[in-house]
Design an enzyme around this catalytic site. Structure first.
Site, PDB file in Angstrom:
ATOM      1  N   GLU A 128     -28.248  -1.587   5.501  1.00 26.13           N
ATOM      2  CA  GLU A 128     -28.729  -1.910   6.850  1.00 26.13           C
ATOM      3  C   GLU A 128     -29.363  -3.301   6.907  1.00 26.13           C
ATOM      4  O   GLU A 128     -29.099  -4.076   7.811  1.00 26.13           O
ATOM      5  CB  GLU A 128     -29.768  -0.854   7.263  1.00 26.13           C
ATOM      6  CG  GLU A 128     -30.490  -1.135   8.557  1.00 26.13           C
ATOM      7  CD  GLU A 128     -29.736  -0.594   9.748  1.00 26.13           C
ATOM      8  OE1 GLU A 128     -28.872   0.282   9.536  1.00 26.13           O
ATOM      9  OE2 GLU A 128     -29.995  -1.056  10.872  1.00 26.13           O
ATOM     10  N   ASP A 129     -30.191  -3.609   5.931  1.00 31.71           N
ATOM     11  CA  ASP A 129     -31.056  -4.791   6.061  1.00 31.71           C
ATOM     12  C   ASP A 129     -30.705  -5.962   5.145  1.00 31.71           C
ATOM     13  O   ASP A 129     -31.397  -6.976   5.161  1.00 31.71           O
ATOM     14  CB  ASP A 129     -32.521  -4.388   5.783  1.00 31.71           C
ATOM     15  CG  ASP A 129     -33.030  -3.395   6.810  1.00 31.71           C
ATOM     16  OD1 ASP A 129     -32.490  -3.396   7.929  1.00 31.71           O
ATOM     17  OD2 ASP A 129     -33.946  -2.625   6.490  1.00 31.71           O
TER      18      ASP A 129
END
Ligand code: MN
Length: 479
Positions: free
Chosen positions: A64-65
């Site tokens: 996700e990051d």
């Protein structure tokens, strides 16, 4: 935790990878972001989960990051870990958006699907949420509220359904304090003397109970269990309580933990011999009849010193661990018994033991396949799955969980879609009742069957509470 990670090849590889990928990212606390991943992994380790889950915990935010790709995870850590991290990333987009129900529904759907495929996805997500809640104070107020409400509506009920009592309580109390800070502070103040007073009574009783059990050579650990604030708040709001503390008997309960099931019943008898059980509200034997989420214990209410009603919970050490940790505890046992492979199998699809406990999950998945209309699905999920449940018994002793105020008709369709088509009458605890009778937890329901199938009554639609009953009745009426 860092030492534990360093001592294991797979964990230290994942830790190094996470540190590299999250490099330069900070949390609002000022701490390096990657420590959030480490704490998530620590929680999973405390729950006794398998290595793949813990590795996935360390990596859970990389997709996700950071610039990490699924392929990269696959090559470096294997398909299992990659699959869990992918699942966590997907269900991570669940948001309660108020008016945008469609999106909420879609996300719940994804979550439940992911859940049925591999429960570790949901457990990693729960650990992630737990750590986020523990550090929620750093976020701006508005965000705190939103996340806290979502925790109360989605994550705490999930933890409960997985039998993880301790996690559920922590999520609820944290959620409560941020979602309704004024109510929280007020209740904290008002409840203080009540906790203190009841706690004192329990400690007085503790000495004599210890002596009674010791005389029969039962070794017991006796605890005072405080009802946590969020559930106290909800109980105070009930129409039969209306804020009256004197009507709550379990604000502090006595918990007796013994070695064996036999000792549980022995302890129960010895206690009733000294402290008379309160008639009418009496004993609940969740050892003979466990709750659908697997909870086991004996609950009794007795007249303690000064004729004050005290709730006592009796359980074995194993039951205690299960009640606190739920599914996670089961997996820890199964690993001890038969090695990691079997555990992985259990986690992946739910063999034998967990199958029954996860009935409600497979039911949700069936619904989501059948129900194309989002609105209907949302109702099903919100009102059937996440609401408070009643436990209803068949005459044979099988236990079914149904939503509050469900009727004998709901019960019939829950048992079998065919049984609904043979309803002639219903008995509750041996007595005839009307078919729109609202069932209560602990009741035994018997459906009196007709000889031949008959068309369900259209009027039942106005009293049934479950989606399955509504759907079956509509179907049968139409045909
Ligand atoms: Mn996270």
């Amino acid at each position: 935790m860092e030492e534990i990670v360093a001592s294991d090849k797979n964990l230290s590889k994942a830790w190094a990878f996470a540190k590299l990928k999250h490099k330069g990212q900070k949390r609002l606390t000022g701490e390096d972001y990657v420590y959030h991943a480490l704490e998530t992994a620590r929680i999973l380790m405390e729950w006794g989960l398998d290595k793949s889950s813990i590795v996935a915990g360390l990596l859970h935010d990389t997709l996700e990051d950071t610039d990490t790709s699924l392929e990269e995870l696959n090559t470096k850590f294997g398909g299992e870990v990659a699959h869990i991290v992918e699942g966590v990333t997907k269900v991570g987009h669940i948001r309660l958006k108020g008016s945008q129900e469609a999106e909420f529904v879609e996300n719940l759907r994804k979550m439940f699907l992911a859940m049925a495929a591999d429960l570790r996805v949901v457990l990693v997500k729960l650990a992630d949420r737990l750590h986020n809640m523990r550090t929620l104070h750093v976020l701006p107020l508005e965000k705190q509220k939103k996340i806290a409400k979502e925790t109360l509506e989605v994550y705490a009920p999930l933890a409960e359904r997985l039998g993880m009592g301790e996690v559920k309580s922590e999520l609820e109390d944290l959620g409560f304090s941020y979602a309704y800070p004024d109510d929280y502070k007020e209740l904290l103040q008002i409840a203080k003397p009540h906790y203190a007073k009841t706690g004192k009574h329990i400690r007085e009783m503790q000495t004599s109970v210890t002596r009674i059990l010791k005389a029969e050579e039962i070794e017991a650990e006796i605890q005072a269990r405080k009802k946590h604030l969020y559930s106290l708040w909800n109980k105070l709001k009930r129409p039969d309580i209306q804020g009256d503390f004197s009507k709550i008997n379990d604000i502090v309960a006595m918990r007796i933990i013994v070695g064996t099931v036999k000792e549980c019943y022995l302890a129960l008898g010895l206690i009733h011999n000294t402290y008379k059980p309160v008639p009418s509200i009496g004993i609940s034997d969740f050892i003979a009849q466990p709750k659908p989420n697997g909870y086991r214990s004996i609950h009794t209410k007795v007249f303690g010193p000064g004729q004050r009603i005290v709730e006592i919970q009796i359980r074995t050490r194993k039951m205690h661990k299960e009640a606190e940790q739920g599914m996670a505890a089961h997996w820890a046992y199964s690993e001890a018994k038969s090695g990691d492979q079997n555990k992985t199998k259990i986690l992946q699809k739910g063999v034998k033991m967990s199958e029954e406990k996860l009935n409600w999950v497979s039911q949700l998945v069936t619904w989501q396949e059948e129900l194309t209309d989002s609105k209907e699905y949302l109702e099903a999920v919100k009102f059937d799955a996440l609401n408070h449940r009643n436990f209803i018994y068949s005459p044979k002793g099988d236990v079914y969980d149904l939503p509050e105020r469900a009727t004998p008709v709901d019960f019939a369709y829950r048992v079998h879609s065919q049984l609904g088509n043979y309803i002639q009458a219903a008995k509750v605890d041996g007595k005839m009742v009307p078919l729109d009778y609202e069932l209560q937890s602990g009741q035994v329901v018997e459906i009196v069957k007709s000889k031949n199938p008959r068309k369900p009554n259209r009027d039942w639609l106005s009293s049934v509470k479950t989606m399955v009953a509504k759907r079956e009745i509509k179907k049968a009426v139409r045909s």
